[in-house]
Design a protein around this motif. Structure first.
Motif, mmCIF file in Angstrom:
data_model
loop_
_atom_site.group_PDB
_atom_site.id
_atom_site.type_symbol
_atom_site.label_atom_id
_atom_site.label_comp_id
_atom_site.label_asym_id
_atom_site.label_seq_id
_atom_site.Cartn_x
_atom_site.Cartn_y
_atom_site.Cartn_z
ATOM 1 N N GLN A 24 46.923 36.795 31.163
ATOM 2 C CA GLN A 24 46.004 36.590 32.280
ATOM 3 C C GLN A 24 44.594 36.282 31.793
ATOM 4 O O GLN A 24 44.142 36.830 30.788
ATOM 5 N N ASP A 25 43.903 35.413 32.521
ATOM 6 C CA ASP A 25 42.465 35.217 32.344
ATOM 7 C C ASP A 25 41.765 36.215 33.250
ATOM 8 O O ASP A 25 42.167 36.422 34.397
ATOM 9 N N ILE A 26 40.706 36.836 32.735
ATOM 10 C CA ILE A 26 39.942 37.785 33.535
ATOM 11 C C ILE A 26 38.906 37.021 34.347
ATOM 12 O O ILE A 26 38.133 36.231 33.805
ATOM 13 N N GLN A 27 38.891 37.253 35.633
ATOM 14 C CA GLN A 27 37.912 36.630 36.518
ATOM 15 C C GLN A 27 36.700 37.544 36.716
ATOM 16 O O GLN A 27 35.574 37.071 36.801
ATOM 17 N N ARG A 28 36.955 38.871 36.785
ATOM 18 C CA ARG A 28 35.880 39.803 37.109
ATOM 19 C C ARG A 28 36.271 41.190 36.616
ATOM 20 O O ARG A 28 37.439 41.558 36.594
ATOM 21 N N VAL A 29 35.263 41.960 36.215
ATOM 22 C CA VAL A 29 35.471 43.376 35.906
ATOM 23 C C VAL A 29 34.469 44.181 36.723
ATOM 24 O O VAL A 29 33.381 43.692 37.045
ATOM 25 N N MET A 30 34.848 45.409 37.058
ATOM 26 C CA MET A 30 33.947 46.256 37.839
ATOM 27 C C MET A 30 34.151 47.714 37.430
ATOM 28 O O MET A 30 35.275 48.221 37.487
ATOM 29 N N GLN A 31 33.059 48.353 37.011
ATOM 30 C CA GLN A 31 33.108 49.786 36.722
ATOM 31 C C GLN A 31 32.837 50.532 38.013
ATOM 32 O O GLN A 31 31.832 50.319 38.678
ATOM 33 N N ARG A 32 33.760 51.397 38.377
ATOM 34 C CA ARG A 32 33.604 52.222 39.569
ATOM 35 C C ARG A 32 33.309 53.642 39.130
ATOM 36 O O ARG A 32 33.426 53.970 37.957
ATOM 37 N N GLU A 33 32.953 54.473 40.068
ATOM 38 C CA GLU A 33 32.604 55.853 39.726
ATOM 39 C C GLU A 33 33.788 56.580 39.109
ATOM 40 O O GLU A 33 34.942 56.312 39.418
ATOM 41 N N CYS A 34 33.484 57.474 38.193
ATOM 42 C CA CYS A 34 34.511 58.342 37.598
ATOM 43 C C CYS A 34 34.322 59.713 38.228
ATOM 44 O O CYS A 34 33.557 60.542 37.745
ATOM 45 N N THR A 35 34.989 59.918 39.328
ATOM 46 C CA THR A 35 34.875 61.148 40.114
ATOM 47 C C THR A 35 36.250 61.802 40.194
ATOM 48 O O THR A 35 37.223 61.264 39.665
ATOM 49 N N GLU A 42 38.023 48.418 37.156
ATOM 50 C CA GLU A 42 38.898 47.399 37.742
ATOM 51 C C GLU A 42 38.811 46.097 36.967
ATOM 52 O O GLU A 42 37.724 45.661 36.609
ATOM 53 N N ILE A 43 39.956 45.477 36.746
ATOM 54 C CA ILE A 43 40.044 44.160 36.119
ATOM 55 C C ILE A 43 40.725 43.240 37.126
ATOM 56 O O ILE A 43 41.834 43.522 37.579
ATOM 57 N N THR A 44 40.028 42.167 37.493
ATOM 58 C CA THR A 44 40.591 41.191 38.421
ATOM 59 C C THR A 44 40.929 39.923 37.653
ATOM 60 O O THR A 44 40.085 39.378 36.936
ATOM 61 N N PHE A 45 42.172 39.492 37.789
ATOM 62 C CA PHE A 45 42.656 38.304 37.099
ATOM 63 C C PHE A 45 42.407 37.056 37.931
ATOM 64 O O PHE A 45 42.248 37.110 39.150
ATOM 65 N N ALA A 46 42.424 35.908 37.270
ATOM 66 C CA ALA A 46 42.230 34.628 37.943
ATOM 67 C C ALA A 46 43.470 34.224 38.755
ATOM 68 O O ALA A 46 43.370 33.405 39.666
ATOM 69 N N ALA A 47 44.621 34.787 38.427
ATOM 70 C CA ALA A 47 45.874 34.462 39.132
ATOM 71 C C ALA A 47 46.663 35.748 39.364
ATOM 72 O O ALA A 47 46.377 36.779 38.754
ATOM 73 N N ASP A 48 47.641 35.685 40.238
ATOM 74 C CA ASP A 48 48.496 36.849 40.492
ATOM 75 C C ASP A 48 49.198 37.267 39.206
ATOM 76 O O ASP A 48 49.607 36.426 38.406
ATOM 77 N N HIS A 49 49.328 38.575 39.028
ATOM 78 C CA HIS A 49 50.027 39.093 37.851
ATOM 79 C C HIS A 49 51.453 39.486 38.216
ATOM 80 O O HIS A 49 51.790 39.647 39.386
ATOM 81 N N LYS A 50 52.282 39.609 37.179
ATOM 82 C CA LYS A 50 53.614 40.168 37.392
ATOM 83 C C LYS A 50 53.392 41.584 37.882
ATOM 84 O O LYS A 50 52.519 42.289 37.380
ATOM 85 N N ASN A 51 54.147 42.020 38.840
ATOM 86 C CA ASN A 51 53.838 43.247 39.567
ATOM 87 C C ASN A 51 55.102 44.109 39.658
ATOM 88 O O ASN A 51 55.767 44.115 40.684
ATOM 89 N N PRO A 52 55.433 44.844 38.587
ATOM 90 C CA PRO A 52 56.712 45.554 38.563
ATOM 91 C C PRO A 52 56.874 46.616 39.649
ATOM 92 O O PRO A 52 57.984 46.937 40.036
ATOM 93 N N ASP A 53 55.773 47.165 40.154
ATOM 94 C CA ASP A 53 55.861 48.198 41.191
ATOM 95 C C ASP A 53 55.565 47.660 42.591
ATOM 96 O O ASP A 53 55.449 48.433 43.534
ATOM 97 N N ASN A 54 55.404 46.347 42.706
ATOM 98 C CA ASN A 54 55.096 45.723 43.996
ATOM 99 C C ASN A 54 53.866 46.331 44.655
ATOM 100 O O ASN A 54 53.866 46.609 45.865
ATOM 101 N N CYS A 55 52.813 46.549 43.869
ATOM 102 C CA CYS A 55 51.551 47.049 44.422
ATOM 103 C C CYS A 55 50.972 45.985 45.351
ATOM 104 O O CYS A 55 51.142 44.788 45.115
#
Length: 109
Positions: A24-35, A42-55
């Motif tokens: 995958q190519d990374i389109q965006r990353v985002m650090q969220r709170e660690c609470t 979060e890592i957002t890809f440029a295209a849909d990823h293979k999704n073994p758990d159907n998230c």
């Protein structure tokens, strides 16, 4: 056949459903709170990823703050993004927001 069935009884459903996202190519990353709710990185890809758990989210995966190797994997994702390299992530199960949970990252040239 009986041995295979016997082994399958001891594997969890998470183990059976885990898998790689695919390169995958990374389109965006985002650090969220660690609470206590542990939103993470979060890592957002440029295209849909293979999704073994159907998230529900097909492009964004989550790296939990308490994941072993968290700091190293965040650095790897940032390096891949800056160097325009592809990554592959091992994911298993969905977080509370519907993102696949990352446990391993690999950078490819």
């Amino acid at each position: 056949m009986k041995k295979l069935l016997f082994l399958g009884l001891f594997l969890s459903m998470d183990t059976l459903a885990s898998g790689w996202t695919g390169l995958q190519d990374i389109q965006r990353v985002m650090q969220r709170e660690c609470t206590p709710s542990n939103k993470g990185f979060e890592i957002t890809f440029a295209a849909d990823h293979k999704n073994p758990d159907n998230c529900p989210h097909l492009r964004t995966v989550n790296l939990a703050c308490d994941q072993p190797g968290y700091d190293t994997m965040v650095s790897m994702a940032l390096t891949a993004l800056a160097a325009n390299k592809k990554i592959d992530a091992w994911v298993g199960s969905c977080d509370t927001e519907g993102h696949a949970n990352v446990s391993t990252l690999v950078i490819y040239q």
